[in-house]
Design a protein around this motif. Structure first.
Motif, PDB file in Angstrom:
ATOM      1  N   ALA A  93      -2.051  77.030  49.993  1.00  0.00           N
ATOM      2  CA  ALA A  93      -0.864  77.781  49.572  1.00  0.00           C
ATOM      3  C   ALA A  93      -1.223  78.824  48.514  1.00  0.00           C
ATOM      4  O   ALA A  93      -0.767  79.972  48.572  1.00  0.00           O
ATOM      5  N   VAL A  94      -2.045  78.428  47.553  1.00  0.00           N
ATOM      6  CA  VAL A  94      -2.466  79.372  46.513  1.00  0.00           C
ATOM      7  C   VAL A  94      -3.307  80.478  47.122  1.00  0.00           C
ATOM      8  O   VAL A  94      -3.107  81.660  46.831  1.00  0.00           O
ATOM      9  N   GLN A  95      -4.238  80.123  47.994  1.00  0.00           N
ATOM     10  CA  GLN A  95      -5.079  81.127  48.637  1.00  0.00           C
ATOM     11  C   GLN A  95      -4.234  82.125  49.434  1.00  0.00           C
ATOM     12  O   GLN A  95      -4.473  83.337  49.380  1.00  0.00           O
ATOM     13  N   ALA A  96      -3.244  81.632  50.155  1.00  0.00           N
ATOM     14  CA  ALA A  96      -2.380  82.525  50.945  1.00  0.00           C
ATOM     15  C   ALA A  96      -1.652  83.506  50.036  1.00  0.00           C
ATOM     16  O   ALA A  96      -1.548  84.701  50.359  1.00  0.00           O
ATOM     17  N   ARG A  97      -1.165  83.030  48.907  1.00  0.00           N
ATOM     18  CA  ARG A  97      -0.475  83.919  47.970  1.00  0.00           C
ATOM     19  C   ARG A  97      -1.439  84.930  47.368  1.00  0.00           C
ATOM     20  O   ARG A  97      -1.100  86.099  47.190  1.00  0.00           O
ATOM     21  N   GLN A  98      -2.639  84.472  47.041  1.00  0.00           N
ATOM     22  CA  GLN A  98      -3.624  85.378  46.468  1.00  0.00           C
ATOM     23  C   GLN A  98      -4.032  86.453  47.475  1.00  0.00           C
ATOM     24  O   GLN A  98      -4.140  87.626  47.117  1.00  0.00           O
ATOM     25  N   LEU A  99      -4.238  86.073  48.712  1.00  0.00           N
ATOM     26  CA  LEU A  99      -4.593  87.047  49.751  1.00  0.00           C
ATOM     27  C   LEU A  99      -3.460  88.037  49.990  1.00  0.00           C
ATOM     28  O   LEU A  99      -3.696  89.242  50.153  1.00  0.00           O
ATOM     29  N   ARG A 100      -2.240  87.535  50.001  1.00  0.00           N
ATOM     30  CA  ARG A 100      -1.086  88.422  50.197  1.00  0.00           C
ATOM     31  C   ARG A 100      -0.984  89.432  49.064  1.00  0.00           C
ATOM     32  O   ARG A 100      -0.782  90.628  49.291  1.00  0.00           O
ATOM     33  N   ALA A 101      -1.124  88.950  47.839  1.00  0.00           N
ATOM     34  CA  ALA A 101      -1.047  89.844  46.686  1.00  0.00           C
ATOM     35  C   ALA A 101      -2.197  90.842  46.700  1.00  0.00           C
ATOM     36  O   ALA A 101      -1.993  92.042  46.458  1.00  0.00           O
ATOM     37  N   LEU A 102      -3.392  90.377  47.011  1.00  0.00           N
ATOM     38  CA  LEU A 102      -4.558  91.259  47.047  1.00  0.00           C
ATOM     39  C   LEU A 102      -4.380  92.370  48.070  1.00  0.00           C
ATOM     40  O   LEU A 102      -4.723  93.528  47.808  1.00  0.00           O
ATOM     41  N   SER A 103      -3.810  92.052  49.210  1.00  0.00           N
ATOM     42  CA  SER A 103      -3.638  93.055  50.267  1.00  0.00           C
ATOM     43  C   SER A 103      -2.670  94.166  49.867  1.00  0.00           C
ATOM     44  O   SER A 103      -2.694  95.249  50.441  1.00  0.00           O
TER      45      SER A 103
END
Length: 159
Positions: free
Chosen positions: A70-80
């Motif tokens: 869940a954290v990784q998904a949020r981090q990837l979304r924010a990074l994109s």
């Protein structure tokens, strides 16, 4: 102080709880709230700061597979959503690289991100990069590589 606390945004409260007070559970709650608020308003910077904060202080802090994903998904979304050259994007990319290297037992990606952080020149980003890279170099055979990172982290952190 009470008035100052009321004026802080959710992400600022999370950062204060994490970096100043060391209250990891409180910080996580504030970052969760900040991420949802930023997602609703389209505030990419706050979303990225909250996603970064959700990672916590240490690599592999999210121990369960579900929480880590869940954290990784949020981090990837924010990074994109960020400019890849921005200091915040480099901080997020560094965190993601550290988590991946830690899981694989490698260090190459996070060490490359340390170089990127140095190039950007954001002292907080360099300190974070050095810290998470240090976490990926904990095996006895990495002792010689760990010490220079720790010494640099002390120098950068004292500025």
């Amino acid at each position: 102080m009470r008035g100052e606390e009321q004026e802080r945004s959710s992400v600022e409260r999370g950062e204060h709880a994490l970096w100043v007070q060391g209250l990891l559970g409180d910080a996580r709650s504030w970052f969760e709230r900040a991420f949802r608020e930023a997602e609703a308003t389209g505030d990419v910077e706050v979303m990225a700061r909250a996603a970064l904060g959700l990672g916590g202080l240490w690599v592999h802090e999210q121990r369960s597979v579900v929480d880590a994903a869940a954290v990784q998904a949020r981090q990837l979304r924010a990074l994109s959503a960020l400019d890849p050259a921005s200091a915040l994007a480099v901080r997020l990319a560094t965190r993601l690289a550290a988590e991946a290297d830690y899981q694989r037992g490698t260090q190459a990606d996070v060490l490359a991100q340390v170089e990127r952080a140095r190039e950007v020149g954001d002292p907080a980003g360099v300190a974070e990069a050095l810290s998470v890279a240090h976490h990926c170099l904990l095996a006895p055979e990495h002792a010689a590589r760990r010490l220079p990172l720790a010494e640099e982290l002390l120098r950068v952190s004292s500025v």
